[in-house]
Design an enzyme around this catalytic site. Structure first.
Site, PDB file in Angstrom:
ATOM      1  N   ARG A 136      19.614 -80.718 -52.114  1.00  0.00           N
ATOM      2  CA  ARG A 136      18.153 -80.725 -52.313  1.00  0.00           C
ATOM      3  C   ARG A 136      17.797 -80.326 -53.749  1.00  0.00           C
ATOM      4  O   ARG A 136      16.910 -80.913 -54.359  1.00  0.00           O
ATOM      5  CB  ARG A 136      17.475 -79.784 -51.312  1.00  0.00           C
ATOM      6  CG  ARG A 136      17.446 -80.415 -49.947  1.00  0.00           C
ATOM      7  CD  ARG A 136      16.910 -79.542 -48.841  1.00  0.00           C
ATOM      8  NE  ARG A 136      16.844 -80.354 -47.634  1.00  0.00           N
ATOM      9  CZ  ARG A 136      16.451 -79.928 -46.459  1.00  0.00           C
ATOM     10  NH1 ARG A 136      16.075 -78.670 -46.288  1.00  0.00           N
ATOM     11  NH2 ARG A 136      16.419 -80.740 -45.426  1.00  0.00           N
ATOM     12  N   TYR A 186      14.991 -89.049 -48.896  1.00  0.00           N
ATOM     13  CA  TYR A 186      16.294 -88.550 -48.399  1.00  0.00           C
ATOM     14  C   TYR A 186      16.475 -87.052 -48.674  1.00  0.00           C
ATOM     15  O   TYR A 186      15.717 -86.474 -49.441  1.00  0.00           O
ATOM     16  CB  TYR A 186      17.469 -89.400 -48.880  1.00  0.00           C
ATOM     17  CG  TYR A 186      17.726 -89.596 -50.356  1.00  0.00           C
ATOM     18  CD1 TYR A 186      17.223 -88.760 -51.344  1.00  0.00           C
ATOM     19  CD2 TYR A 186      18.534 -90.657 -50.763  1.00  0.00           C
ATOM     20  CE1 TYR A 186      17.514 -88.971 -52.680  1.00  0.00           C
ATOM     21  CE2 TYR A 186      18.839 -90.878 -52.101  1.00  0.00           C
ATOM     22  CZ  TYR A 186      18.316 -90.024 -53.052  1.00  0.00           C
ATOM     23  OH  TYR A 186      18.600 -90.233 -54.362  1.00  0.00           O
ATOM     24  N   GLU A 187      17.446 -86.483 -48.020  1.00  0.00           N
ATOM     25  CA  GLU A 187      17.638 -85.015 -48.028  1.00  0.00           C
ATOM     26  C   GLU A 187      16.429 -84.294 -47.462  1.00  0.00           C
ATOM     27  O   GLU A 187      16.137 -83.164 -47.856  1.00  0.00           O
ATOM     28  CB  GLU A 187      17.916 -84.483 -49.444  1.00  0.00           C
ATOM     29  CG  GLU A 187      19.155 -85.002 -50.108  1.00  0.00           C
ATOM     30  CD  GLU A 187      20.419 -84.673 -49.358  1.00  0.00           C
ATOM     31  OE1 GLU A 187      20.384 -83.772 -48.500  1.00  0.00           O
ATOM     32  OE2 GLU A 187      21.434 -85.340 -49.611  1.00  0.00           O
ATOM     33  N   GLY A 188      15.719 -84.921 -46.559  1.00  0.00           N
ATOM     34  CA  GLY A 188      14.541 -84.303 -45.955  1.00  0.00           C
ATOM     35  C   GLY A 188      13.290 -84.737 -46.688  1.00  0.00           C
ATOM     36  O   GLY A 188      13.151 -84.491 -47.895  1.00  0.00           O
TER      37      GLY A 188
END
Ligand SMILES: Cc1cc2nc3c(=O)[nH]c(=O)nc-3n(C[C@H](O)[C@H](O)[C@H](O)COP(=O)(O)OP(=O)(O)OC[C@H]3O[C@@H](n4cnc5c(N)ncnc54)[C@H](O)[C@@H]3O)c2cc1C
Length: 592
Positions: A295, A436-438
């Protein structure tokens, strides 16, 4: 042409953050500013001369899927081989596995250079890093010995394999099955959207996969983490049989065309051989270790693309002739950079990029303090601050970078909208970073739920008081006017009152807090950026470092622009946080 912003990177590392002081800790005993500067110089050369020239051709050609595997665009494989032989993958990993530990902020700076010059390329080393980090912390001794040295060097790459069609943001829905068999497991299931899940760079890929052991509890408490090598590795480290994991297709997507986004099938017949990492059912917790690094990395890569878009737009604005100076009909036509509105756009891009960079490096430094500070209380405080900042870096930086890249197109006018100029690629590439990655929504949930709700705002209050204390201590001097500092102080006050209103709601009326969580997160990013830019301006006004006079002046002016043209958004965001929830909640789902 991409030019690595070396003067700026060194300023943030050396003067704003004082990264050289980390040498006081045994882990960084060999680190000096000179070491950092020479690493950056070499990385800049690689980014400018190897990665940047592949960026547009890679976008046009894209990765290719065949039933035998995935081939990368022309030149990527050779660039990766050079990346590995130059030792770049080892930067930032544990020396026990052949790595070279460097401060996180320097790591961020180097990652920025890869991301700015070629985002598709950068994703593979970034994910390998995340996989290495998870194994360093959670893998068994035997797993570490077998996999880590070759992953840390880049001889093998790593992936992060979470998503399934029904399990995107909601990982509790993961269904991939793990069936015990002797000292290992057999995996069955399909994963989608796996970045660099298959490629022609290396002869092995180590997948870090989330799956559910048969009989495990439902939801997130029943998910375990597994190592699934593409090719099985014998006990002596030699490569054995091909494991049962296949890339059955790759996605056709908006951007990052050179980065293969794969559908992976685990276990078509007997099941893919998989090794459990750590304890059963603690997989999500371990994956979070990887996700935190990733992140931060996504927050870095986003403004990196923004910086590339800025450089591109500024170059165009200096050469495109259009219009004349206001009120001078007879004058010669001028490059568009002379129009105040074009300068406003460019300064917005520049100042938001500099603010995002400062916030990301600062968060990276907190991770180093959390791991290496000799005092336990200081370690805990730094960890709390890093935890607080990571969703902000991930979401605010990426949302901001999307705006920055879009402004880059606007600076080009119609030429920005056609692919020929290259400005559109940055918009397409950076678009994924908020997803992506949340997604941004998930980061905001994390911020207000885990990072603020759990300690009832203590870590945030500590950050707010540090910001206020430092800003109050800044003396206006030379070209750094008090108004830059004052604007930052006002924004801190707005954040403080918005936080009070939000913290009150988190426990009492969580829906109300969730309805304004993204505006709140943006407010946090905007204000933290304002604080660090005002500090930067004060340091630049003193002008004691290695940078040139022009650089310092530009730093001061960029900070002033941010204070005057960007930071006032804090007024609107604070109002939304304090008063905006009801307007969301009164809209019933079926009536939106
Ligand atoms: C190019 C690309 C590369 C990727 N790489 C990888 C990879 O390497 N490994 C991997 O495992 N995955 C990867 N992903 C998957 C990625 O992480 C997911 O797409 C992402 O987490 C979102 O999940 P989703 O697509 O299912 O969207 P959904 O979860 O369906 O979300 C749709 C929308 O609903 C919102 N939403 C959902 N739940 C909530 C909630 N609780 N609160 C508020 N809002 C919510 C989201 O914010 C979003 O706006 C990749 C995806 C892409 C497109």
């Amino acid at each position: 042409m991409y030019r690595a912003p070396l003067e700026e990177l060194r300023f943030v590392l050396e003067e704003l953050l004082g990264t050289g002081q980390l040498a006081a800790y045994p882990a960084f005993a060999d680190y000096t500013d000179e070491v950092g500067a020479s690493i950056l110089q070499e990385a800049a050369r690689f980014a400018e001369s190897v990665l940047e020239p592949l960026n547009r051709p890679g976008d046009r050609e894209g990765a290719h899927w065949t039933p035998d595997g995935v081939s990368t665009p022309k030149g990527f494989k050779e660039a990766y081989a050079q990346f590995v032989s130059d030792g770049w993958q080892q930067l930032g990993t544990d020396p026990r596995f052949g790595g070279q530990r460097v401060p996180q902020a320097l790591n961020c700076a180097v990652q920025e250079l890869w991301g700015a010059s070629n985002l598709s390329f950068e994703l593979c080393p970034m994910l390998t890093h995340g996989a290495v980090h998870a194994l360093e912390l959670c893998g068994s001794e035997a797993q570490q010995q077998l996999f880590l040295p070759r992953m840390a060097s880049g001889e093998w790459t790593g992936t992060m394999v979470l998503t399934e069609p029904q399990a995107g943001s909601d990982l509790g829905e993961v269904r991939t099955r793990a069936v015990p068999e002797g000292d290992h497991y057999r995996l069955f299931g399909q994963k989608i959207f796996i970045t660099w899940g298959e490629h022609d760079y290396t002869d092995n890929i180590i997948h870090m996969v989330l799956a559910r052991i048969e009989g495990a509890p439902a939801g997130v408490k029943g998910i375990s983490l597994f190592i699934v090598p593409k090719v099985l590795v014998n006990a002596d480290g030699s490569l054995g049989e091909r494991n049962e994991v296949r890339c059955i297709s790759i996605e056709h997507k908006l951007g990052i065309h050179a980065s293969p986004t794969c559908v992976l099938q685990f276990g078509q017949d007997r099941g893919a051989i998989a090794y459990l990492v750590g304890q059963p059912n603690r997989g999500l917790e371990y994956m979070f270790i990887m996700m935190n690094t990733a992140r931060l990395g996504v927050g870095v890569q986003s403004y990196a693309v923004g910086d590339r878009a800025f450089q591109h737009a500024a170059e165009y604005a200096r050469t495109r002739l259009q219009g004349k100076p206001a009120g001078a009909a007879d004058a010669k036509r001028l490059p568009i950079i002379h129009h105040p509105d074009v300068r406003r756009m460019l300064l917005t891009m520049k100042s938001c990029t500099e603010a995002s960079r400062a916030v990301a490096f600062y968060a990276g430094q907190q991770l180093d303090l959390a791991a290496h500070h000799p005092d336990a209380a200081a370690r805990a405080a730094a960890q709390a601050r890093a935890d607080l900042l990571i969703p902000i870096v991930k979401a605010w930086n990426t949302e901001t970078a999307n705006e920055v890249a879009a402004i880059g197109v606007q600076v080009h006018g119609g030429m920005g909208f056609v692919e020929e100029t290259g400005a559109a690629q940055y918009v397409r590439d950076v678009r994924i970073t908020t997803i992506y990655e949340g997604t941004t929504g998930i980061q905001a949930n994390d911020l207000i739920g885990r990072k603020i709700g759990r300690d009832r705002g203590a870590a945030l209050s500590a950050l707010i008081s540090d910001m206020r204390r430092e800003l109050e201590a800044l003396e206006p001097r030379g070209e750094m006017p008090g108004e830059t500092r004052d604007a930052a102080l006002q924004a801190v006050a707005l954040l403080e009152s918005a936080s009070r209103s939000l913290v009150g709601n988190i426990a009492a009326a969580p829906e109300r807090a969730l309805a304004v969580s993204v505006p709140f997160l943006k407010l946090c990013g905007l204000v933290t950026g304002g604080w660090l830019l005002a500090k930067s301006a004060a340091i630049a006004a003193a002008g004691r470092g290695a940078a040139g006079k022009d650089f310092y002046q530009s730093k001061i002016r960029t900070a002033r622009f941010y204070a005057k043209q960007v930071l006032p958004q804090a007024i609107g965001l604070a109002k939304v946080v304090e008063e905006g929830a009801a307007s969301v909640l009164e809209a019933e789902p079926e009536r939106v």
